[in-house]
Motif scaffolding. Structure first.
Motif, PDB file in Angstrom:
ATOM      1  N   VAL A  69       0.845  -1.201   0.000  1.00 45.92           N
ATOM      2  CA  VAL A  69       0.000   0.000   0.000  1.00 45.92           C
ATOM      3  C   VAL A  69       0.879   1.251   0.000  1.00 45.92           C
ATOM      4  O   VAL A  69       0.642   2.192  -0.752  1.00 45.92           O
ATOM      5  N   GLU A  70       1.898   1.244   0.839  1.00 48.44           N
ATOM      6  CA  GLU A  70       2.801   2.398   0.924  1.00 48.44           C
ATOM      7  C   GLU A  70       3.543   2.632  -0.400  1.00 48.44           C
ATOM      8  O   GLU A  70       3.632   3.760  -0.878  1.00 48.44           O
ATOM      9  N   LEU A  71       4.054   1.561  -0.992  1.00 45.94           N
ATOM     10  CA  LEU A  71       4.755   1.687  -2.273  1.00 45.94           C
ATOM     11  C   LEU A  71       3.794   2.151  -3.369  1.00 45.94           C
ATOM     12  O   LEU A  71       4.137   3.005  -4.183  1.00 45.94           O
ATOM     13  N   ALA A 122       1.176   3.923  -2.999  1.00 43.87           N
ATOM     14  CA  ALA A 122       0.839   5.331  -2.753  1.00 43.87           C
ATOM     15  C   ALA A 122       1.900   6.273  -3.296  1.00 43.87           C
ATOM     16  O   ALA A 122       1.587   7.348  -3.803  1.00 43.87           O
ATOM     17  N   THR A 123       3.152   5.878  -3.194  1.00 45.75           N
ATOM     18  CA  THR A 123       4.221   6.780  -3.612  1.00 45.75           C
ATOM     19  C   THR A 123       4.511   6.715  -5.102  1.00 45.75           C
ATOM     20  O   THR A 123       4.835   7.733  -5.704  1.00 45.75           O
ATOM     21  N   SER A 124       4.371   5.530  -5.705  1.00 45.69           N
ATOM     22  CA  SER A 124       4.811   5.406  -7.096  1.00 45.69           C
ATOM     23  C   SER A 124       3.904   4.600  -8.008  1.00 45.69           C
ATOM     24  O   SER A 124       4.266   4.337  -9.146  1.00 45.69           O
ATOM     25  N   GLY A 125       2.782   4.139  -7.530  1.00 44.88           N
ATOM     26  CA  GLY A 125       1.882   3.360  -8.373  1.00 44.88           C
ATOM     27  C   GLY A 125       2.223   1.887  -8.405  1.00 44.88           C
ATOM     28  O   GLY A 125       3.148   1.415  -7.734  1.00 44.88           O
ATOM     29  N   ALA A 126       1.473   1.148  -9.190  1.00 45.86           N
ATOM     30  CA  ALA A 126       1.588  -0.309  -9.231  1.00 45.86           C
ATOM     31  C   ALA A 126       2.972  -0.791  -9.657  1.00 45.86           C
ATOM     32  O   ALA A 126       3.452  -1.825  -9.197  1.00 45.86           O
ATOM     33  N   GLU A 127       3.624  -0.014 -10.531  1.00 43.85           N
ATOM     34  CA  GLU A 127       4.939  -0.429 -11.021  1.00 43.85           C
ATOM     35  C   GLU A 127       5.953  -0.565  -9.890  1.00 43.85           C
ATOM     36  O   GLU A 127       6.931  -1.299  -9.998  1.00 43.85           O
ATOM     37  N   SER A 128       5.724   0.191  -8.811  1.00 46.40           N
ATOM     38  CA  SER A 128       6.698   0.198  -7.715  1.00 46.40           C
ATOM     39  C   SER A 128       6.541  -0.994  -6.780  1.00 46.40           C
ATOM     40  O   SER A 128       7.370  -1.197  -5.907  1.00 46.40           O
ATOM     41  N   VAL A 129       5.509  -1.778  -6.963  1.00 49.68           N
ATOM     42  CA  VAL A 129       5.291  -2.919  -6.078  1.00 49.68           C
ATOM     43  C   VAL A 129       6.025  -4.121  -6.667  1.00 49.68           C
ATOM     44  O   VAL A 129       5.462  -4.921  -7.402  1.00 49.68           O
ATOM     45  N   THR A 130       7.321  -4.207  -6.346  1.00 50.79           N
ATOM     46  CA  THR A 130       8.145  -5.321  -6.811  1.00 50.79           C
ATOM     47  C   THR A 130       8.584  -6.138  -5.614  1.00 50.79           C
ATOM     48  O   THR A 130       8.574  -5.659  -4.474  1.00 50.79           O
ATOM     49  N   TYR A 131       8.988  -7.364  -5.866  1.00 50.90           N
ATOM     50  CA  TYR A 131       9.478  -8.211  -4.785  1.00 50.90           C
ATOM     51  C   TYR A 131      10.701  -7.591  -4.112  1.00 50.90           C
ATOM     52  O   TYR A 131      10.828  -7.628  -2.886  1.00 50.90           O
ATOM     53  N   ASP A 132      11.600  -7.010  -4.903  1.00 49.05           N
ATOM     54  CA  ASP A 132      12.793  -6.384  -4.332  1.00 49.05           C
ATOM     55  C   ASP A 132      12.430  -5.231  -3.402  1.00 49.05           C
ATOM     56  O   ASP A 132      12.941  -5.111  -2.293  1.00 49.05           O
ATOM     57  N   ASP A 133      11.532  -4.360  -3.876  1.00 49.84           N
ATOM     58  CA  ASP A 133      11.132  -3.216  -3.062  1.00 49.84           C
ATOM     59  C   ASP A 133      10.375  -3.656  -1.814  1.00 49.84           C
ATOM     60  O   ASP A 133      10.548  -3.085  -0.733  1.00 49.84           O
ATOM     61  N   LEU A 134       9.524  -4.674  -1.955  1.00 49.62           N
ATOM     62  CA  LEU A 134       8.797  -5.178  -0.785  1.00 49.62           C
ATOM     63  C   LEU A 134       9.749  -5.794   0.229  1.00 49.62           C
ATOM     64  O   LEU A 134       9.581  -5.605   1.439  1.00 49.62           O
ATOM     65  N   ALA A 135      10.759  -6.512  -0.256  1.00 43.83           N
ATOM     66  CA  ALA A 135      11.738  -7.111   0.649  1.00 43.83           C
ATOM     67  C   ALA A 135      12.497  -6.016   1.400  1.00 43.83           C
ATOM     68  O   ALA A 135      12.689  -6.101   2.620  1.00 43.83           O
ATOM     69  N   ALA A 136      12.891  -4.985   0.684  1.00 41.51           N
ATOM     70  CA  ALA A 136      13.610  -3.884   1.323  1.00 41.51           C
ATOM     71  C   ALA A 136      12.734  -3.173   2.350  1.00 41.51           C
ATOM     72  O   ALA A 136      13.195  -2.815   3.435  1.00 41.51           O
TER      73      ALA A 136
END
Length: 173
Positions: free
Chosen positions: A14-16, A18-32
């Motif tokens: 949800v946070e990702l 909110a900041t950058s849209g669906a493209e920002s919801v990646t496994y790498d970003d979620l892990a971080a």
């Protein structure tokens, strides 16, 4: 009580989103963001689409819960459910992330059933009056406006608009 890893992943998505849209919801970003491993995220969500569906499901559930809170003291019939849904939509502030989620998932085939379920239970447009249909359209428009800031109503204006919408949505009993 600490949230489950599944809830932690959804919160981060949800946070990702909110900041950058669906493209920002990646496994790498979620892990971080969560501190979990990619394989830990995959354990809960095998695909990125499942993550997005879980996030959209949270939005849908929130709308249903808000409507249910207004329906508790009313008869359980289509006109009262309709008015309760509209009242629930008028609560709180919509976020740009919620708007993005709605836009990206309402028309999608995978989430169609979830959106249809909420519409079928709460809105039943075939049984609605023109005033009630106008109310839901106005409530949705106000929701979009709150998410985007397009129309900057002060508190008095917003309260008056919401009252007008509630009057339109009211059952004719």
């Amino acid at each position: 009580m600490r949230p489950s890893n599944r809830e932690l992943i959804i919160d981060a998505a949800v946070e990702l989103f909110a900041t950058s849209g669906a493209e920002s919801v990646t496994y790498d970003d979620l892990a971080a963001q969560t501190g979990l491993t990619k394989s830990g995220i995959v354990y809960h969500f095998a695909t990125r689409q499942l993550i997005l569906e879980a996030v959209a499901g949270r939005l849908i559930d929130g709308w249903a819960e808000a409507a249910a809170s207004h329906a508790a003291a009313e008869p359980d019939d289509p006109p009262h459910r309709f008015a309760a849904f509209v009242a629930g939509m008028l609560e709180g502030d919509a976020t740009p992330a919620e708007l993005r989620l709605a836009v990206e998932t309402i028309g999608g085939r995978r989430m169609h059933d979830e959106w249809h379920r909420i519409r079928a239970h709460w809105l039943q447009p075939d049984d609605a009056t023109p005033a009630q249909l106008t109310a839901v359209a106005a409530a949705l428009g106000l929701w979009v406006s709150r998410a985007t800031g397009f129309l900057d109503f002060d508190a008095v204006q917003r309260a008056a608009i919401e009252q007008s919408i509630r009057q339109l949505a009211a059952p004719g009993d």
